[in-house]
Scaffold this motif. Structure first.
Motif, PDB file in Angstrom:
ATOM      1  N   PRO A 132       0.812  -1.237   0.000  1.00  0.00           N
ATOM      2  CA  PRO A 132       0.000   0.000   0.000  1.00  0.00           C
ATOM      3  C   PRO A 132       0.832   1.266   0.000  1.00  0.00           C
ATOM      4  CG  PRO A 132      -0.044  -1.038   2.171  1.00  0.00           C
ATOM      5  CD  PRO A 132       0.665  -1.993   1.258  1.00  0.00           C
ATOM      6  N   HIS A 133       2.095   1.199   0.398  1.00  0.00           N
ATOM      7  CA  HIS A 133       2.925   2.404   0.478  1.00  0.00           C
ATOM      8  C   HIS A 133       3.461   2.837  -0.888  1.00  0.00           C
ATOM      9  CE1 HIS A 133       2.906   2.307   4.875  1.00  0.00           C
ATOM     10  NE2 HIS A 133       3.100   1.000   4.790  1.00  0.00           N
ATOM     11  N   ARG A 134       3.224   2.059  -1.930  1.00  0.00           N
ATOM     12  CA  ARG A 134       3.703   2.472  -3.253  1.00  0.00           C
ATOM     13  C   ARG A 134       2.749   3.448  -3.919  1.00  0.00           C
ATOM     14  NH1 ARG A 134       1.775  -0.973  -7.686  1.00  0.00           N
ATOM     15  NH2 ARG A 134       0.212  -2.459  -6.946  1.00  0.00           N
ATOM     16  N   PHE A 135       1.577   3.696  -3.318  1.00  0.00           N
ATOM     17  CA  PHE A 135       0.636   4.670  -3.846  1.00  0.00           C
ATOM     18  C   PHE A 135       0.747   5.949  -3.027  1.00  0.00           C
ATOM     19  CE2 PHE A 135      -1.262   0.522  -4.809  1.00  0.00           C
ATOM     20  CZ  PHE A 135      -1.375   0.636  -6.191  1.00  0.00           C
ATOM     21  N   LYS A 136       0.811   7.082  -3.720  1.00  0.00           N
ATOM     22  CA  LYS A 136       1.035   8.353  -3.055  1.00  0.00           C
ATOM     23  C   LYS A 136      -0.239   8.925  -2.438  1.00  0.00           C
ATOM     24  CE  LYS A 136       4.706   9.453  -6.350  1.00  0.00           C
ATOM     25  NZ  LYS A 136       5.181  10.404  -7.380  1.00  0.00           N
ATOM     26  N   SER A 137      -1.356   8.746  -3.096  1.00  0.00           N
ATOM     27  CA  SER A 137      -2.586   9.376  -2.633  1.00  0.00           C
ATOM     28  C   SER A 137      -3.766   8.506  -3.048  1.00  0.00           C
ATOM     29  CB  SER A 137      -2.730  10.787  -3.222  1.00  0.00           C
ATOM     30  OG  SER A 137      -2.771  10.721  -4.638  1.00  0.00           O
ATOM     31  N   ALA A 138      -4.958   8.969  -2.638  1.00  0.00           N
ATOM     32  CA  ALA A 138      -6.176   8.241  -2.997  1.00  0.00           C
ATOM     33  C   ALA A 138      -6.441   8.314  -4.492  1.00  0.00           C
ATOM     34  CB  ALA A 138      -7.364   8.820  -2.228  1.00  0.00           C
ATOM     35  N   ARG A 139      -6.106   9.424  -5.120  1.00  0.00           N
ATOM     36  CA  ARG A 139      -6.300   9.532  -6.561  1.00  0.00           C
ATOM     37  C   ARG A 139      -5.340   8.612  -7.313  1.00  0.00           C
ATOM     38  NH1 ARG A 139      -9.160  12.643  -9.793  1.00  0.00           N
ATOM     39  NH2 ARG A 139      -8.454  13.005 -11.928  1.00  0.00           N
ATOM     40  N   HIS A 140      -4.168   8.382  -6.744  1.00  0.00           N
ATOM     41  CA  HIS A 140      -3.208   7.476  -7.371  1.00  0.00           C
ATOM     42  C   HIS A 140      -3.752   6.050  -7.406  1.00  0.00           C
ATOM     43  CE1 HIS A 140       1.230   5.935  -7.558  1.00  0.00           C
ATOM     44  NE2 HIS A 140       0.551   5.723  -8.681  1.00  0.00           N
ATOM     45  N   ILE A 141      -4.280   5.564  -6.288  1.00  0.00           N
ATOM     46  CA  ILE A 141      -4.836   4.213  -6.256  1.00  0.00           C
ATOM     47  C   ILE A 141      -6.094   4.136  -7.122  1.00  0.00           C
ATOM     48  CG2 ILE A 141      -6.029   4.751  -4.093  1.00  0.00           C
ATOM     49  CD1 ILE A 141      -4.814   1.285  -5.193  1.00  0.00           C
ATOM     50  N   SER A 142      -6.857   5.213  -7.193  1.00  0.00           N
ATOM     51  CA  SER A 142      -8.062   5.213  -8.027  1.00  0.00           C
ATOM     52  C   SER A 142      -7.710   5.124  -9.507  1.00  0.00           C
ATOM     53  CB  SER A 142      -8.894   6.472  -7.760  1.00  0.00           C
ATOM     54  OG  SER A 142      -9.261   6.554  -6.396  1.00  0.00           O
ATOM     55  N   SER A 143      -6.680   5.862  -9.924  1.00  0.00           N
ATOM     56  CA  SER A 143      -6.267   5.793 -11.326  1.00  0.00           C
ATOM     57  C   SER A 143      -5.631   4.447 -11.646  1.00  0.00           C
ATOM     58  CB  SER A 143      -5.284   6.922 -11.630  1.00  0.00           C
ATOM     59  OG  SER A 143      -4.113   6.793 -10.833  1.00  0.00           O
ATOM     60  N   TYR A 144      -4.965   3.829 -10.668  1.00  0.00           N
ATOM     61  CA  TYR A 144      -4.376   2.504 -10.884  1.00  0.00           C
ATOM     62  C   TYR A 144      -5.465   1.464 -11.132  1.00  0.00           C
ATOM     63  CZ  TYR A 144      -1.777  -1.800  -9.908  1.00  0.00           C
ATOM     64  OH  TYR A 144      -1.231  -3.050  -9.994  1.00  0.00           O
ATOM     65  N   LEU A 145      -6.586   1.598 -10.457  1.00  0.00           N
ATOM     66  CA  LEU A 145      -7.702   0.679 -10.644  1.00  0.00           C
ATOM     67  C   LEU A 145      -8.572   1.044 -11.843  1.00  0.00           C
ATOM     68  CD1 LEU A 145      -8.867   0.264  -6.931  1.00  0.00           C
ATOM     69  CD2 LEU A 145      -7.336  -1.211  -8.242  1.00  0.00           C
ATOM     70  N   GLY A 146      -8.267   2.150 -12.520  1.00  0.00           N
ATOM     71  CA  GLY A 146      -9.039   2.551 -13.689  1.00  0.00           C
ATOM     72  C   GLY A 146     -10.404   3.104 -13.358  1.00  0.00           C
ATOM     73  N   MET A 147     -10.558   3.753 -12.202  1.00  0.00           N
ATOM     74  CA  MET A 147     -11.852   4.256 -11.766  1.00  0.00           C
ATOM     75  C   MET A 147     -11.881   5.776 -11.674  1.00  0.00           C
ATOM     76  SD  MET A 147     -12.844   1.379  -8.900  1.00  0.00           S
ATOM     77  CE  MET A 147     -14.598   1.628  -9.144  1.00  0.00           C
ATOM     78  N   THR A 148     -10.982   6.448 -12.379  1.00  0.00           N
ATOM     79  CA  THR A 148     -11.000   7.904 -12.470  1.00  0.00           C
ATOM     80  C   THR A 148     -11.479   8.303 -13.865  1.00  0.00           C
ATOM     81  OG1 THR A 148      -8.647   7.837 -13.083  1.00  0.00           O
ATOM     82  CG2 THR A 148      -9.184   8.293 -10.782  1.00  0.00           C
ATOM     83  N   PRO A 149     -12.144   9.445 -14.003  1.00  0.00           N
ATOM     84  CA  PRO A 149     -12.679   9.828 -15.324  1.00  0.00           C
ATOM     85  C   PRO A 149     -11.575  10.237 -16.283  1.00  0.00           C
ATOM     86  CG  PRO A 149     -13.075  11.566 -13.727  1.00  0.00           C
ATOM     87  CD  PRO A 149     -12.511  10.412 -12.960  1.00  0.00           C
ATOM     88  N   ARG A 150     -11.822   9.969 -17.550  1.00  0.00           N
ATOM     89  CA  ARG A 150     -10.923  10.456 -18.587  1.00  0.00           C
ATOM     90  C   ARG A 150     -11.045  11.970 -18.702  1.00  0.00           C
ATOM     91  NH1 ARG A 150     -12.069   6.102 -23.478  1.00  0.00           N
ATOM     92  NH2 ARG A 150     -11.481   4.227 -22.299  1.00  0.00           N
ATOM     93  N   GLN A 151      -9.959  12.612 -19.111  1.00  0.00           N
ATOM     94  CA  GLN A 151      -9.951  14.069 -19.168  1.00  0.00           C
ATOM     95  C   GLN A 151      -9.413  14.520 -20.520  1.00  0.00           C
ATOM     96  OE1 GLN A 151      -7.581  15.958 -16.174  1.00  0.00           O
ATOM     97  NE2 GLN A 151      -8.495  17.981 -16.499  1.00  0.00           N
ATOM     98  N   TYR A 152     -10.112  15.474 -21.104  1.00  0.00           N
ATOM     99  CA  TYR A 152      -9.670  16.112 -22.352  1.00  0.00           C
ATOM    100  C   TYR A 152      -9.669  17.611 -22.123  1.00  0.00           C
ATOM    101  CZ  TYR A 152      -9.448  17.587 -27.206  1.00  0.00           C
ATOM    102  OH  TYR A 152      -9.061  18.177 -28.383  1.00  0.00           O
ATOM    103  N   GLN A 153      -8.484  18.218 -22.216  1.00  0.00           N
ATOM    104  CA  GLN A 153      -8.343  19.640 -21.925  1.00  0.00           C
ATOM    105  C   GLN A 153      -7.599  20.298 -23.074  1.00  0.00           C
ATOM    106  OE1 GLN A 153      -5.776  20.794 -18.626  1.00  0.00           O
ATOM    107  NE2 GLN A 153      -7.362  22.184 -17.900  1.00  0.00           N
ATOM    108  N   SER A 154      -8.168  21.361 -23.591  1.00  0.00           N
ATOM    109  CA  SER A 154      -7.537  22.120 -24.661  1.00  0.00           C
ATOM    110  C   SER A 154      -8.051  23.550 -24.592  1.00  0.00           C
ATOM    111  CB  SER A 154      -7.857  21.503 -26.033  1.00  0.00           C
ATOM    112  OG  SER A 154      -7.281  22.275 -27.059  1.00  0.00           O
ATOM    113  N   GLY A 155      -7.174  24.476 -24.241  1.00  0.00           N
ATOM    114  CA  GLY A 155      -7.579  25.874 -24.132  1.00  0.00           C
ATOM    115  C   GLY A 155      -8.590  26.064 -23.017  1.00  0.00           C
ATOM    116  N   GLU A 156      -9.756  26.586 -23.357  1.00  0.00           N
ATOM    117  CA  GLU A 156     -10.805  26.798 -22.375  1.00  0.00           C
ATOM    118  C   GLU A 156     -11.665  25.561 -22.161  1.00  0.00           C
ATOM    119  OE1 GLU A 156     -13.061  30.115 -23.623  1.00  0.00           O
ATOM    120  OE2 GLU A 156     -11.431  31.577 -23.379  1.00  0.00           O
TER     121      GLU A 156
END
Length: 420
Positions: A241-265
């Motif tokens: 468990p210590h190899r993950f820095k934060s809760a968002r890190h473990i969430s992205s590792y499990l593939g449960m964070t939303p995809r993001q598309y950012q360009s300009g505004e």
């Protein structure tokens, strides 16, 4: 510095020896076997070994650690690994690109679990495969009886109290006539079902013994609604468990964070990435739905997320599954058991309404409630004013009579005027 990059294959692998000082390289093709890999490391002076994350990378990484070689197992899901516009793709080209990216430090390394954890993951996956095969055989037997108009018990009773009725129709294939060959097929299917069921019981007994000896599994099982199978799969996937820095890190590792598309505004969030273990995500989602019956914190969290909307219930279920995984990771990291009082208090505080609805509505109108909370205060949902009903539609154009037909606009001719 000598970099040895391996393009691994099922039978053969290509090794590229890249000298970072002279920018020279050479290739060597070996068989993907332990003896050939050991001979490769013995006959060459290597400072860094780089390989892709795949099936053989586990035992090759173990060989490198035994020889005390610095090893990088890189993720093939990284953007640097996308070679879509290359006109030629060979094993040697892949090994050379891998060495160059290692020299530029443009690779993302992945965690290689210990051999015990890899065996545990394999047996959990094999148990799921056995469960699928057992279910498929049971469905085939039900289809055999349904196609012949013979009724059997529904649900699990067909394989417990109703098993005698099913066995009464079986017959060895060598004793079947031309009109009852289906009984021989039923006999073969029941033999396979009994063998797979016995094997499943032995695997379950071994996994139960492993769960008793593992403190992390027992700790995660203290969460109401989380059973042994979900806990052992979650612990085997997280490993350290210590190899993950934060809760968002473990969430992205499990593939449960939303995809993001950012360009300009534009800053748009889509569906979850689904880049992690698929089996664990499905088990966490089933656990989230089951925990709504036993866990008060899950009920409050689920209610707060969907907010009474029927179209957000599935999204709230996925969000609750992610929160369960994050809570389990935090319990493993801090070595603490389930504490419902703190989580329920936080959930009630986040979902609490404003003390005065009229004041909240007035703040929403004037815009005085747009500032973010300070000093670590918990954010509360804004009470927005109700939308006004639409007014009448005014138009300056004269109304046309209903009986008057609508004239279609004439198309202008493209012909040039005639010369006279």
């Amino acid at each position: 510095m000598m970099i040895c990059s391996l393009d691994l294959g099922k039978f053969k692998s290509v090794a590229c020896f890249f000298d970072t000082e002279n920018q020279t390289y050479r290739f060597e093709t070996i068989l993907t076997k332990v003896s050939h890999v050991n001979h490769l490391f013995e006959s060459n002076d290597i400072d860094l070994v780089v390989m892709e994350a795949c099936g053989p990378s586990g035992w090759i990484s173990d060989v490198c650690h035994q020889r005390k070689l610095k090893t990088i197992v890189c993720s093939t899901n990284d953007e640097a690994w996308s070679w879509k516009n290359t006109k030629r793709k060979t094993d040697r080209d892949d090994a050379l690109r891998l060495a160059k990216m290692a020299m530029m430090k443009d690779l993302t390394s992945v965690h290689v679990p210990s051999p015990e954890i890899r065996e545990q993951r394999a047996i959990i996956k094999y148990r799921k495969n056995l469960d699928y095969r057992i279910t498929r055989i049971k469905n085939g037997i039900r289809s055999t009886f349904a196609n012949r108009g013979i009724e059997i018990d529904t649900g699990a009773r067909a394989w417990n109290t109703g098993r005698a009725h099913i066995d009464s129709h079986r017959k060895p294939i060598d004793q079947c006539g031309p009109d009852d060959l289906w009984k021989g097929q039923l006999d073969s299917e029941l033999k396979q079902l009994d063998e797979l069921t016995t094997e499943m019981e032995s695997i379950e007994q071994r996994l139960e013994l492993f769960a008793v000896d593992n403190a992390h599994i027992q700790r995660v099982m203290t969460i109401p609604g989380v059973g042994r199978k979900t806990a052992e799969m979650l612990v085997a996937t997280i490993d350290d468990p210590h190899r993950f820095k934060s809760a968002r890190h473990i969430s992205s590792y499990l593939g449960m964070t939303p995809r993001q598309y950012q360009s300009g505004e534009m800053d748009r969030s889509g569906r979850i990435s689904k880049r992690g273990p698929r089996m664990l995500r499905s088990m966490l989602l089933e656990c989230a739905w089951a925990s709504l019956r036993y866990n008060e914190w899950s009920k409050l969290t689920f209610k707060r997320i969907h907010g009474g909307s029927t179209t957000r219930r599935k999204k709230a279920g996925i969000a609750l599954a992610r929160k369960i995984a994050v809570v389990a990771w935090a319990m493993m990291r801090d070595e603490t058991n389930w504490n419902a009082s703190k989580l329920i208090a936080d959930a009630e505080q986040v979902g609490a309404p404003e003390p005065n609805d009229e004041d909240a509505t007035e703040k929403a109108k004037t815009g005085s409630n747009k500032e973010a909370p300070r000093n670590g205060a918990t954010a509360r949902p804004l009470q927005r004013a109700k939308p006004k009903p639409p007014g009448p539609i005014h138009s300056e154009e004269p109304k046309r009579a209903a009986s008057q037909p609508k004239k279609s606009p004439r198309r202008k001719s493209r012909r040039s005027p005639m010369k006279t």
